[in-house]
Design a protein around this motif. Structure first.
Motif, PDB file in Angstrom:
ATOM      1  N   CYS A 107      -8.103   4.878   2.692  1.00 45.71           N
ATOM      2  CA  CYS A 107      -7.750   5.989   1.870  1.00 45.71           C
ATOM      3  C   CYS A 107      -7.222   5.551   0.370  1.00 45.71           C
ATOM      4  O   CYS A 107      -7.006   6.346  -0.567  1.00 45.71           O
ATOM      5  CB  CYS A 107      -6.548   6.757   2.527  1.00 45.71           C
ATOM      6  N   GLY A 108      -6.644   4.150   0.378  1.00 49.30           N
ATOM      7  CA  GLY A 108      -6.159   3.651  -0.778  1.00 49.30           C
ATOM      8  C   GLY A 108      -4.966   3.966  -1.164  1.00 49.30           C
ATOM      9  O   GLY A 108      -4.195   3.441  -2.384  1.00 49.30           O
ATOM     10  N   CYS A 141      -1.945   3.090   0.069  1.00 52.76           N
ATOM     11  CA  CYS A 141      -0.909   1.661   0.128  1.00 52.76           C
ATOM     12  C   CYS A 141      -1.345   0.700  -0.684  1.00 52.76           C
ATOM     13  O   CYS A 141      -0.718  -0.496  -0.884  1.00 52.76           O
ATOM     14  CB  CYS A 141      -1.049   1.378   1.575  1.00 52.76           C
ATOM     15  N   CYS A 147       0.587   0.603   6.326  1.00 58.70           N
ATOM     16  CA  CYS A 147      -0.839   1.233   6.145  1.00 58.70           C
ATOM     17  C   CYS A 147      -1.228   1.701   7.262  1.00 58.70           C
ATOM     18  O   CYS A 147      -1.359   1.245   8.481  1.00 58.70           O
ATOM     19  CB  CYS A 147      -1.790  -0.120   5.640  1.00 58.70           C
ATOM     20  N   ARG A 148      -1.655   3.095   7.039  1.00 54.37           N
ATOM     21  CA  ARG A 148      -2.190   3.854   8.171  1.00 54.37           C
ATOM     22  C   ARG A 148      -3.709   3.746   8.624  1.00 54.37           C
ATOM     23  O   ARG A 148      -4.143   4.451   9.632  1.00 54.37           O
ATOM     24  CB  ARG A 148      -1.711   5.465   8.125  1.00 54.37           C
ATOM     25  N   CYS A 149      -4.347   3.105   7.852  1.00 50.20           N
ATOM     26  CA  CYS A 149      -5.873   2.980   8.020  1.00 50.20           C
ATOM     27  C   CYS A 149      -6.317   1.856   8.462  1.00 50.20           C
ATOM     28  O   CYS A 149      -7.437   1.630   9.189  1.00 50.20           O
ATOM     29  CB  CYS A 149      -6.594   3.521   6.699  1.00 50.20           C
TER      30      CYS A 149
HETATM   31  S1  FES Z   1      -5.807   2.292   3.129  1.00 49.72           S
HETATM   32 FE1  FES Z   1      -4.723   4.213   3.847  1.00 49.72          FE
HETATM   33  S2  FES Z   1      -2.658   3.793   4.024  1.00 49.72           S
HETATM   34 FE2  FES Z   1      -3.480   1.862   3.592  1.00 49.72          FE
END
Ligand code: FES
Ligand code: FES
Length: 170
Positions: free
Chosen positions: A100-101, A103, A139-141
């Protein structure tokens, strides 16, 4: 209001700010540097990380007036002037560490400073050191593995971001 002088990404600024304003607010809302992300707002997530005199700093917890006369570097100041991504940014893309970018700008700043701090021993930097240096970022992803891989990828590359910032601040 008080007068504030800042040196941001190689440019000098003079602003009138509320003494209660955070550095995050001044960077985003006054200077339009929206690469600096606001997420938790309380120093937990690292999304708002900028380099203050070359040191990764939570801009949400930093009053703008504390940065008077100092050197601030944001993700906007990391890419080359002609827009080419920095070695650290390229490493994040190549390792798949940008999802998602949200962070990513903060992480890129911490990685840039980390590589600069360790520039004389890049070959011996361990995974544990990388993880410790980036522990302040949520980072949630990505599950963090790809972030560690991105830093490892960047280890062999020339990194100037923090060095330039330190030079500017002299
Ligand atoms: S890439 Fe989505 S929160 Fe880190
Ligand atoms: S927004 Fe500053 S640490 Fe989360």
């Amino acid at each position: 209001m008080v007068k504030l002088k800042l040196h941001v990404n190689g440019r000098d600024y003079e602003l009138d700010v509320d003494p209660r304003e955070s550095l995050l607010t001044v960077l985003r809302d006054r200077l339009g540097l929206i690469g600096v992300k606001k997420s938790c707002g309380v120093g937990e997530c690292g999304a708002c990380t900028v380099l203050l005199n070359g040191v990764p700093t939570d801009s949400c917890l930093t009053l703008a007036v504390w940065a008077e006369g100092q050197c601030v570097r944001t993700v906007e100041g990391v890419a080359r002037p002609e827009g080419e991504l920095s070695p650290v940014q390229r490493a994040y893309v190549e390792a798949g560490a940008v999802q998602c970018g949200f962070c990513t700008p903060g992480l890129v700043m911490t990685t840039t400073a980390f590589l600069e701090q360790n520039k004389d021993r890049l070959a011996s930097v361990t995974r544990e050191e990388i993880k410790r240096a980036h522990a302040g970022h949520l980072c949630r992803c990505t599950g963090y593995e790809m972030i560690t891989e991105a830093v490892e990828l960047a280890l062999g590359r020339e990194v100037k971001g923090a060095a330039e910032c330190l030079e500017i601040s002299k």
